[in-house]
Design an enzyme around this catalytic site. Structure first.
Site, short mmCIF file in Angstrom:
data_model
loop_
_atom_site.label_atom_id
_atom_site.label_comp_id
_atom_site.label_asym_id
_atom_site.label_seq_id
_atom_site.Cartn_x
_atom_site.Cartn_y
_atom_site.Cartn_z
N GLU A 125 -55.94 6.68 -22.46
CA GLU A 125 -57.25 7.02 -21.93
C GLU A 125 -58.32 6.15 -22.63
O GLU A 125 -59.29 5.57 -22.14
CB GLU A 125 -57.65 8.35 -22.45
CG GLU A 125 -58.35 9.16 -21.26
CD GLU A 125 -58.41 10.61 -21.47
OE1 GLU A 125 -57.41 11.24 -21.91
OE2 GLU A 125 -59.35 11.32 -21.41
CA CA Z 1 -62.08 12.58 -19.22
#
Ligand code: CA
Ligand code: ADP
Length: 467
Positions: free
Chosen positions: A144
């Site tokens: 991420e």
């Molecule tokens: Ca997010």
């Protein structure tokens, strides 16, 4: 006798006309030959099922350039109504339903044909196998962070040009990520924080870390858990505006893996939360959710996590942007002291007044801006160790050149191999340069041709002959 103008002889006129036609033809051919054919696009769709919401992003890029010079850009984003996908755990089919509503809404977009096809494809996939998430997976916090970094640097055109990169700061609801290139980090001190890339012929050594439970919503739970350890019935909370009041259920508050193990043994069903609106006091509570004491490395951010000193510029997005934008604090040339003063003033504003001034803002967000602002400032300056100087190099951003900052674009670029490891071969000349050179060459050729006709011009024969 009046000498005849050599430029007006029929032969020269014909040659000139033919020459001009040849030049025009040459240039036309050169231009047409090099003009891209009717632009065709490829599309990519990424569904971001975050902790607090789901969004569908559509990207497009020129079909014939997908591995080379083409640029992917966001053409559409659709925020799915309702909460995050995990809120459908009890009734999974509803998760599919919520998506369909988003697709239906997007189908009404004006730009029809291309989007129709895209959405038809999504619809078919989703409708034929609503539970077959072939392309779906849970990203690790590391990914991420790293994909967010790729997105920011790709959109800023820093990767292809090999420019100095920008760090990425993402603040979600459940977790938060920090990613940046550091000259003082080769991965050896903490391998799990290291991600290496080779992009467009350049090597990048990225430091990245994802703090689970330190997203905006979970951090708020940690702070509330800290204040309700003794199972009180009433708490005075400095992170809420004066006059703010709500009844909070203990079970609901502690229903999260981030705090569930801290639930007080004996507690009433609920407690009353009353705001006192004090930035300094709020910051003390926020500090208490970080552990600054343990560190087995040469240096740490918090909770014993290794982090080299922050370096270079940073793009801070998602909740960083939502919160700082609302508080009018996105201008980082503002000294940190002023930022704190403004936050102090916001926190101490009576709740009634806040509600009155911002009638269109969701009450839940409105109530949380004092905490969120304090949390962001504390996380940046005390957690990640941004100084007043490095703080000024942060940019709070929502979009870059029309595309949302976040991990989704970086993820798609990676999935479609759209960023090559090696620099693509570039044409010897740009298009305009090529056309100019062809034109100049043609004109030169024409002049040479005319000059070669010189001896047959009538007046030339009258020149004295050199023997
Ligand atoms: Ca997010
Ligand atoms: N306009 C807003 N003002 C304040 N907070 C917001 C706003 N929009 C979203 N948020 C909150 O910001 C946090 C981060 O949002 P997001 O990045 O979408 O989270 P996630 O990816 O975890 O779902 C969430 O807590 C969300 O509720």
């Amino acid at each position: 006798m009046k000498e005849k103008n050599p430029w007006k002889t029929p032969v020269t006129i014909i040659i000139t006309v033919i020459g001009v036609i040849v030049i025009v033809a040459l240039v036309t051919v050169a231009v047409l030959q090099n003009k891209p054919l009717l632009q065709k696009y490829k599309y990519g769709i990424v569904l971001d099922a975050g902790s607090s919401h789901t969004a569908l992003y559509i990207y497009k890029w020129p079909a014939e350039k997908d591995n080379n010079t083409g640029r992917a850009e966001q053409t559409h984003v659709c925020k799915v109504k309702g909460g995050g996908i995990s809120s459908y755990a009890a009734d999974p089919s509803k998760a599919g339903e919520s998506l369909r509503a988003c697709i239906g809404d997007a189908e009404r977009m004006e730009n029809s044909t291309a989007s129709d096809r895209v959405f038809q494809a999504v619809k078919e996939t989703l409708e034929s196998s609503p539970f077959s998430y072939q392309g779906a997976r849970i990203l690790s916090g590391q990914e991420e962070g790293a994909f967010g970094w790729v997105t920011v640097n790709y959109l800023d055109d820093r990767l292809k040009q090999g420019l100095e990169t920008t760090g990425a700061l993402d603040l979600g609801g459940a977790s938060t990520q920090i990613s940046f290139v550091s000259d003082n980090f080769d991965g050896s001190e903490s391998l799990m924080n290291s991600v290496t890339f080779r992009l467009y012929g350049n090597d990048y050594n990225l430091y990245t870390h994802s703090f689970l439970c330190y997203g905006k919503d979970q951090a708020q739970r940690l702070a509330l858990a800290h204040q309700t350890q003794s199972g009180l019935e009433k708490i005075l909370d400095p992170c809420f505006n004066p006059g703010y009041n709500r009844i909070q259920n203990y079970s609901v508050l502690y229903d999260s893996p981030c705090v569930s193990n801290r639930k007080p043994q004996t507690a009433p069903t609920s407690f009353q939360l009353t705001g006192t609106g004090n930035y300094r006091e709020c910051q003390k509570i926020v500090r208490s959710i970080f552990n600054f004491t343990t560190c087995k490395y040469s240096r740490c951010s918090f909770n014993g996590v290794f982090q080299p000193p922050v370096q270079g510029g940073f793009g801070a997005f998602s909740a960083y942007y939502f919160v700082m934008d609302f508080l009018n604090l996105t201008d980082t040339s503002m000294p940190l002291e002023t930022v704190k003063e403004k936050l102090t003033s916001y926190c101490s504003t009576p709740w009634d007044q806040i509600k009155q001034q911002h009638q269109r803002v969701k009450e839940k967000y409105l109530a949380e801006y004092c905490f969120s602002g304090t949390y962001i400032l504390t996380l940046l300056t005390e957690g990640y160790n941004f100084t007043s100087e490095s703080y000024s190099k942060i940019k709070f951003i929502k979009k870059i050149k029309g595309s949302d900052a976040g991990w989704t674009l970086g993820y798609m670029l990676n999935l479609t191999n759209m960023i090559p490891a090696e620099a693509p071969d570039t044409p010897l000349l740009p298009h305009a340069g090529y056309v100019s050179i062809v034109t100049i060459m043609a004109i030169l050729l024409f002049i040479l041709f005319i000059l070669s006709l010189r001896p047959v011009w009538p007046h030339c024969s009258k020149l004295p002959q050199v023997v």
